[in-house]
Enzyme design. Structure first.
Site, PDB file in Angstrom:
ATOM      1  N   ARG A   1      41.617  -1.294   5.165  1.00  0.00           N
ATOM      2  CA  ARG A   1      42.751  -0.357   5.436  1.00  0.00           C
ATOM      3  C   ARG A   1      43.940  -0.920   4.632  1.00  0.00           C
ATOM      4  O   ARG A   1      44.808   0.229   4.162  1.00  0.00           O
ATOM      5  CB  ARG A   1      43.176  -0.575   6.763  1.00  0.00           C
ATOM      6  CG  ARG A   1      44.778   0.260   7.068  1.00  0.00           C
ATOM      7  CD  ARG A   1      44.697   0.583   8.623  1.00  0.00           C
ATOM      8  NE  ARG A   1      44.340  -0.517   9.403  1.00  0.00           N
ATOM      9  CZ  ARG A   1      44.888  -1.684   9.559  1.00  0.00           C
ATOM     10  NH1 ARG A   1      46.108  -2.135   8.925  1.00  0.00           N
ATOM     11  NH2 ARG A   1      44.342  -2.658  10.561  1.00  0.00           N
TER      12      ARG A   1
ATOM     13  N   TYR B   1      54.860  24.923   4.511  1.00  0.00           N
ATOM     14  CA  TYR B   1      53.353  24.812   5.054  1.00  0.00           C
ATOM     15  C   TYR B   1      53.546  24.867   6.464  1.00  0.00           C
ATOM     16  O   TYR B   1      53.940  24.023   7.222  1.00  0.00           O
ATOM     17  CB  TYR B   1      52.702  23.753   4.251  1.00  0.00           C
ATOM     18  CG  TYR B   1      51.194  23.580   4.782  1.00  0.00           C
ATOM     19  CD1 TYR B   1      50.238  24.500   4.362  1.00  0.00           C
ATOM     20  CD2 TYR B   1      50.926  22.490   5.734  1.00  0.00           C
ATOM     21  CE1 TYR B   1      48.808  24.404   4.913  1.00  0.00           C
ATOM     22  CE2 TYR B   1      49.521  22.499   6.170  1.00  0.00           C
ATOM     23  CZ  TYR B   1      48.583  23.343   5.851  1.00  0.00           C
ATOM     24  OH  TYR B   1      47.345  23.108   6.314  1.00  0.00           O
TER      25      TYR B   1
ATOM     26  N   ASP C   1      56.515  19.130  -2.363  1.00  0.00           N
ATOM     27  CA  ASP C   1      55.420  19.137  -1.989  1.00  0.00           C
ATOM     28  C   ASP C   1      54.512  20.102  -3.290  1.00  0.00           C
ATOM     29  O   ASP C   1      54.799  21.170  -3.311  1.00  0.00           O
ATOM     30  CB  ASP C   1      54.921  19.946  -0.482  1.00  0.00           C
ATOM     31  CG  ASP C   1      53.552  20.375  -0.533  1.00  0.00           C
ATOM     32  OD1 ASP C   1      52.760  20.402  -1.201  1.00  0.00           O
ATOM     33  OD2 ASP C   1      53.382  20.390   0.900  1.00  0.00           O
TER      34      ASP C   1
ATOM     35  N   LYS D   1      43.410  20.285  -1.830  1.00  0.00           N
ATOM     36  CA  LYS D   1      43.283  21.452  -2.497  1.00  0.00           C
ATOM     37  C   LYS D   1      43.032  21.400  -4.013  1.00  0.00           C
ATOM     38  O   LYS D   1      41.787  21.080  -4.113  1.00  0.00           O
ATOM     39  CB  LYS D   1      44.875  22.140  -2.244  1.00  0.00           C
ATOM     40  CG  LYS D   1      45.166  22.022  -1.010  1.00  0.00           C
ATOM     41  CD  LYS D   1      44.340  22.844  -0.031  1.00  0.00           C
ATOM     42  CE  LYS D   1      44.806  22.542   1.418  1.00  0.00           C
ATOM     43  NZ  LYS D   1      46.445  22.712   1.887  1.00  0.00           N
TER      44      LYS D   1
HETATM   45  C1  LIG Z   1      47.037  22.071   2.882  1.00  0.00           C
HETATM   46  C2  LIG Z   1      48.540  21.730   2.815  1.00  0.00           C
HETATM   47  C3  LIG Z   1      48.963  20.581   3.424  1.00  0.00           C
HETATM   48  C4  LIG Z   1      48.483  19.996   4.284  1.00  0.00           C
HETATM   49  O1  LIG Z   1      47.417  19.333   3.736  1.00  0.00           O
HETATM   50  P1  LIG Z   1      45.948  18.859   4.722  1.00  0.00           P
HETATM   51  O2  LIG Z   1      45.094  17.807   3.417  1.00  0.00           O
HETATM   52  O3  LIG Z   1      45.359  19.897   5.240  1.00  0.00           O
HETATM   53  O4  LIG Z   1      46.418  17.726   5.793  1.00  0.00           O
HETATM   54  C5  LIG Z   1      50.397  20.451   3.004  1.00  0.00           C
HETATM   55  N1  LIG Z   1      51.193  21.255   2.017  1.00  0.00           N
HETATM   56  C6  LIG Z   1      50.591  22.282   1.500  1.00  0.00           C
HETATM   57  C7  LIG Z   1      51.292  23.100   0.617  1.00  0.00           C
HETATM   58  C8  LIG Z   1      49.134  22.511   1.640  1.00  0.00           C
HETATM   59  O5  LIG Z   1      48.715  23.756   1.102  1.00  0.00           O
END
Ligand SMILES: *Cc1c(COP(=O)(O)O)cnc(C)c1O
Length: 383
Positions: A46, A98, A171, A196
């Site tokens: 961890r 998001y 982000d 993503k």
């Molecule tokens: C998908 C997404 C998240 C969250 O991420 P996860 O891996 O699904 O927890 C946060 N910000 C944006 C812009 C996203 O597209």
């Protein structure tokens, strides 16, 4: 070294034990110690794992960051960052944040006494300072934002936030470090859903934070092991493999998205297209200045919610699914899918909005798929 080279080599030296060119998946929970307190830098998985370390070094390098911290998901990274904030303190977020981040702030942290203000992207440019005071500890930006593809001038927002001592988190999931490097524009931390574009193949869930602030990095490593939202070694490895092709994938995503946006922009069945690469997009000039290209996400308005809901079920190559950033094209209806948790909020996405994650298939095939789905819209229903 250039971005493409670092994506393939940073943190990814051949395995010292065997010469394996690819970083091994260190599938272990613990490490044997030579004596009490004598180990090879790892004691419990961890806290640290060599596959995860390779990913952290590689991703930090791509964000021009000194430090990188990997997490189990984008929201795992987000909740860890929220532990930098205390109850009573305020976070200012871009309004069309998001949906999962909004669910976290509004339904998990707000009931505990944390304070959040959601500021529309249009207000960020000239009026951000009017939303900031000494209680504001963090400004949270998404640019391009999800699902409206709004653009925020990162440097301008960072200057306003720093004037009141607030840290700036960007982000960078939609842009990826290939298209935009927020730390170079004044951000204090960058957060990603590696699920993503960084993973890029719709086969894993992961998150990441990068920073150049030594004290912040130390706190984040502490929170990573203390809160425990860590990725497993195989998930870390999948993202590490994904980023090797990030640059070539992003070039194709951008090229295909531009073709799709231009096609939709001229289509009589489409009311309005949101793509920062279109000259009529309000954030086009800022995007051009702070991004290398305009990304793979395109949103557009149909005439009605009914038409939007029907259209997303009609495409054949664009698969109806949440998520984004994979090699395959996806289509979805934000108001009822990814952003359902914002229903009722003033910044809930319009019911007639459709969002595309444009993949790297043949652009011709993608245009034909959309054309066929849009044409059938005007066909009268059969008796
Ligand atoms: C998908 C997404 C998240 C969250 O991420 P996860 O891996 O699904 O927890 C946060 N910000 C944006 C812009 C996203 O597209």
């Amino acid at each position: 070294m250039d971005f493409e080279t670092r994506a393939i080599h940073a943190g990814q030296e051949p395995d010292p034990a065997t010469g394996a060119i690819i970083t091994p998946i260190y599938q272990t929970s613990t490490y044997v110690q030579e004596a009490v307190g004598v180990n090879k830098g790892y004691d419990y998985a961890r806290v640290g794992n060599p596959t995860r370390t390779a990913l952290q070094v590689a991703l930090a390098s791509l964000e021009n960051a000194a430090h990188g911290v990997a997490f189990s998901s984008g929201l795992g990274a987000t909740t860890t960052l929220m532990h930098l904030i205390n109850p009573g303190e305020r976070v200012v977020l871009i309004a069309d944040v998001y949906g999962g981040v909004y669910r976290m702030t509004s339904q998990v942290y707000e009931p505990k006494g944390y304070k959040f203000t959601y500021v529309p992207a249009s207000e960020f440019h000239d009026n951000l300072a009017s939303y900031l005071d000494d209680d504001v500890k963090m400004v949270w930006i998404e640019t391009p934002s999800n699902p409206m593809l709004n653009i925020v001038d990162i440097r301008r927002a960072a200057d306003a936030a720093h004037a009141v001592g607030a840290m700036v988190v960007v982000d960078n999931t939609f842009a990826t470090p290939y298209l935009q490097q927020p730390l170079d524009l004044g951000a204090d931390a960058v957060v990603h859903s590696t699920t993503k574009y960084l993973g890029g193949h719709s086969d894993t869930i992961g998150g990441f934070v990068a920073t150049n602030d030594d004290a912040l990095a130390e706190r984040l490593y502490f929170l990573q092991k203390s809160l425990g939202a860590v990725p497993g070694p195989f998930d870390a490895w999948l993202v590490l493999r994904g980023i090797k092709t990030l640059a070539v994938r992003m070039r194709q995503h951008c090229e295909n998205a531009r073709r799709v946006a231009e096609f939709l922009d001229g289509h009589p069945g489409v009311e309005r297209v949101f793509y920062p690469g279109l000259p009529n997009h309000p954030g086009h000039d800022i995007a051009r200045a702070q991004m290398r290209d305009f990304g793979g996400m395109v949103s557009f308005l149909m005439d009605s919610e009914q038409e939007a809901v029907e259209l997303v079920a009609r495409t054949q190559i664009f698969q109806l699914a949440e998520s984004l950033g994979g090699v395959e094209s996806l289509i979805e209806h934000p108001a009822r899918m990814t952003h359902a948790s914002t229903a009722g909020a003033p910044f809930a996405p319009p019911g007639n909005l459709v969002r595309l994650s444009v993949g790297i298939e043949s652009a011709e095939d993608l245009l034909a798929d959309l054309e066929a789905a849009l044409v059938r819209r005007s066909t009268p229903a059969r008796a």
